[in-house]
Design a protein around this motif. Structure first.
Motif, PDB file in Angstrom:
ATOM      1  N   ARG A 129      23.793  43.657  47.713  1.00 36.87           N
ATOM      2  CA  ARG A 129      24.794  42.690  46.530  1.00 36.87           C
ATOM      3  C   ARG A 129      24.956  44.581  45.353  1.00 36.87           C
ATOM      4  N   PHE A 130      25.750  43.399  44.543  1.00 33.28           N
ATOM      5  CA  PHE A 130      25.982  44.678  44.056  1.00 33.28           C
ATOM      6  C   PHE A 130      26.809  44.476  42.918  1.00 33.28           C
ATOM      7  N   ALA A 131      26.943  45.199  41.446  1.00 34.47           N
ATOM      8  CA  ALA A 131      27.626  45.014  40.179  1.00 34.47           C
ATOM      9  C   ALA A 131      28.186  46.000  39.577  1.00 34.47           C
ATOM     10  N   PHE A 132      29.515  44.882  38.133  1.00 31.70           N
ATOM     11  CA  PHE A 132      30.072  46.166  37.878  1.00 31.70           C
ATOM     12  C   PHE A 132      29.754  47.133  37.178  1.00 31.70           C
ATOM     13  N   VAL A 133      29.712  48.051  36.636  1.00 28.87           N
ATOM     14  CA  VAL A 133      28.678  48.903  35.740  1.00 28.87           C
ATOM     15  C   VAL A 133      28.795  48.535  34.551  1.00 28.87           C
ATOM     16  N   HIS A 134      30.465  47.512  34.158  1.00 29.00           N
ATOM     17  CA  HIS A 134      30.727  47.246  32.925  1.00 29.00           C
ATOM     18  C   HIS A 134      31.528  46.188  33.302  1.00 29.00           C
ATOM     19  N   ALA A 135      31.970  45.164  32.629  1.00 32.25           N
ATOM     20  CA  ALA A 135      32.277  44.064  32.764  1.00 32.25           C
ATOM     21  C   ALA A 135      33.599  44.286  32.433  1.00 32.25           C
ATOM     22  N   LEU A 136      34.239  45.305  31.259  1.00 31.63           N
ATOM     23  CA  LEU A 136      35.904  45.739  31.013  1.00 31.63           C
ATOM     24  C   LEU A 136      36.548  46.244  32.864  1.00 31.63           C
ATOM     25  N   TYR A 137      35.359  47.121  33.091  1.00 34.13           N
ATOM     26  CA  TYR A 137      35.794  47.463  34.987  1.00 34.13           C
ATOM     27  C   TYR A 137      36.096  46.030  35.639  1.00 34.13           C
ATOM     28  N   ARG A 138      35.835  45.576  35.795  1.00 28.35           N
ATOM     29  CA  ARG A 138      36.466  44.379  36.259  1.00 28.35           C
ATOM     30  C   ARG A 138      37.396  43.194  36.116  1.00 28.35           C
ATOM     31  N   GLU A 187      39.315  45.436  43.973  1.00 28.53           N
ATOM     32  CA  GLU A 187      39.853  44.168  42.867  1.00 28.53           C
ATOM     33  C   GLU A 187      39.641  42.960  43.203  1.00 28.53           C
ATOM     34  N   ALA A 188      39.264  43.122  45.032  1.00 33.50           N
ATOM     35  CA  ALA A 188      38.267  42.165  45.736  1.00 33.50           C
ATOM     36  C   ALA A 188      37.668  41.126  45.127  1.00 33.50           C
ATOM     37  N   ALA A 189      35.760  42.064  44.946  1.00 33.05           N
ATOM     38  CA  ALA A 189      35.439  42.313  43.901  1.00 33.05           C
ATOM     39  C   ALA A 189      35.116  41.489  42.810  1.00 33.05           C
ATOM     40  N   SER A 190      36.303  41.648  42.106  1.00 36.93           N
ATOM     41  CA  SER A 190      36.248  41.527  40.560  1.00 36.93           C
ATOM     42  C   SER A 190      36.800  40.252  40.421  1.00 36.93           C
ATOM     43  N   VAL A 230      39.466  45.154  34.219  1.00 32.51           N
ATOM     44  CA  VAL A 230      41.086  45.659  34.727  1.00 32.51           C
ATOM     45  C   VAL A 230      41.893  45.395  36.155  1.00 32.51           C
ATOM     46  N   LEU A 231      40.226  45.504  37.120  1.00 27.09           N
ATOM     47  CA  LEU A 231      41.106  45.012  37.946  1.00 27.09           C
ATOM     48  C   LEU A 231      41.050  43.931  38.622  1.00 27.09           C
ATOM     49  N   TYR A 232      41.355  42.840  37.930  1.00 28.74           N
ATOM     50  CA  TYR A 232      40.910  41.699  38.327  1.00 28.74           C
ATOM     51  C   TYR A 232      42.886  41.228  37.870  1.00 28.74           C
ATOM     52  N   ASP A 233      43.135  42.195  36.610  1.00 28.02           N
ATOM     53  CA  ASP A 233      44.469  41.804  35.618  1.00 28.02           C
ATOM     54  C   ASP A 233      45.136  42.373  36.689  1.00 28.02           C
ATOM     55  N   ARG A 234      45.069  43.437  36.659  1.00 29.69           N
ATOM     56  CA  ARG A 234      46.374  43.908  37.850  1.00 29.69           C
ATOM     57  C   ARG A 234      46.606  44.132  38.453  1.00 29.69           C
ATOM     58  N   MET A 235      45.990  42.299  39.301  1.00 30.06           N
ATOM     59  CA  MET A 235      46.201  42.137  40.849  1.00 30.06           C
ATOM     60  C   MET A 235      47.585  40.638  39.937  1.00 30.06           C
ATOM     61  N   SER A 236      48.439  40.472  40.997  1.00 23.08           N
ATOM     62  CA  SER A 236      49.544  39.342  40.024  1.00 23.08           C
ATOM     63  C   SER A 236      49.131  37.827  40.741  1.00 23.08           C
ATOM     64  N   ALA A 237      49.304  36.453  40.100  1.00 21.50           N
ATOM     65  CA  ALA A 237      48.614  35.681  39.619  1.00 21.50           C
ATOM     66  C   ALA A 237      48.400  34.959  41.137  1.00 21.50           C
ATOM     67  N   SER A 238      49.487  35.538  41.967  1.00 19.29           N
ATOM     68  CA  SER A 238      49.523  34.764  43.614  1.00 19.29           C
ATOM     69  C   SER A 238      48.416  34.906  44.396  1.00 19.29           C
ATOM     70  N   ARG A 239      48.187  36.559  44.334  1.00 25.66           N
ATOM     71  CA  ARG A 239      46.834  37.300  44.588  1.00 25.66           C
ATOM     72  C   ARG A 239      45.780  36.869  44.491  1.00 25.66           C
TER      73      ARG A 239
END
Length: 223
Positions: A74-83, A19-22, A85-94
């Motif tokens: 340094r790392f990268a998400f295998v696909h932008a969709l993974y990023r 989630e932090a990586a996203s 989904v992980l970004y969207d599952r967090m609350s706006a405040s987080r």
């Protein structure tokens, strides 16, 4: 839904790392994840390497040398969709909290070279609703665009900075920032539209008004 299921099967610590990586981007240094989580960098790198070896969500890109001379993974998400989904599952405040941490840590790591990474820092501070810092870095990002003759990009970035400043209280400090941004906007407008266009005139009339409000300023002769 499939990606959500895969994420839920992970260890909670790995979920937090991803989630932090996203927040940090499609490609990211482990140091950004460490900053977002306020976690030990070595531990974050080990867990990212393990996820990469298992071909889960991210892959390793090698080492990155930070401006302070520190080498980090340094790392990268295998696909932008993974990023996403992980970004969207967090609350706006987080998300806001993590963006702010990454932005502040970036300022520390980049030090005197922070303006070279202005677009990245501006994004984090805008997402953190720190509009004063975001506008400041957007000004530097516009200057960077001008230096590479990317005039359209410089215009768009400058305008975004002015939009963010409009959300701040009307203080003299905001007026100084606005003056600098309007001058920054004027240069690429002249380069693309010419001196005589109404839009250029409007930008400099607004800048002149800000000079008069602030009194004696070093920018007044240029305006």
């Amino acid at each position: 839904q499939l990606i959500e299921t895969q994420v839920d099967r992970l260890d909670v610590r790995d979920q937090r790392i991803l989630e932090a990586a996203s927040i940090a981007g499609t490609e990211f240094p482990a140091a950004a994840v460490s900053a977002a989580l306020e976690a030990d960098l070595a531990d974050v790198e080990v867990r990212c390497e393990e996820l990469s070896r298992r071909h889960q969500f991210i892959r390793e890109l090698g080492a990155q040398l930070l401006p302070n001379g520190q080498a980090v993974g340094r790392f990268a998400f295998v696909h932008a969709l993974y990023r996403q989904v992980l970004y969207d599952r967090m609350s706006a405040s987080r998300r806001m909290q993590l963006h702010r941490r990454v932005g502040l840590r970036g300022e520390e790591l980049y030090g005197g070279r922070a303006n070279e990474f202005a677009a990245e820092l501006a994004m984090h501070f805008e997402q953190a609703a720190d509009y004063e810092r975001a506008a400041r870095y957007l000004e530097h990002a516009a200057v960077n665009d001008m230096q590479r003759s990317a005039y359209r990009e410089a215009i768009a970035v400058s305008r975004r900075g002015l939009e963010l400043l409009a959300m701040l209280p009307d203080t003299d400090e905001r007026a100084r920032q606005e003056l600098r941004l309007r001058i920054t906007l004027g240069a690429p407008l002249i380069a693309t539209e010419g001196y005589a266009t109404p839009e250029v005139g409007s930008v400099y009339r607004e800048a002149r008004g800000l000079c008069e409000r602030l009194g004696t300023t070093p920018e007044v002769s240029q305006v």
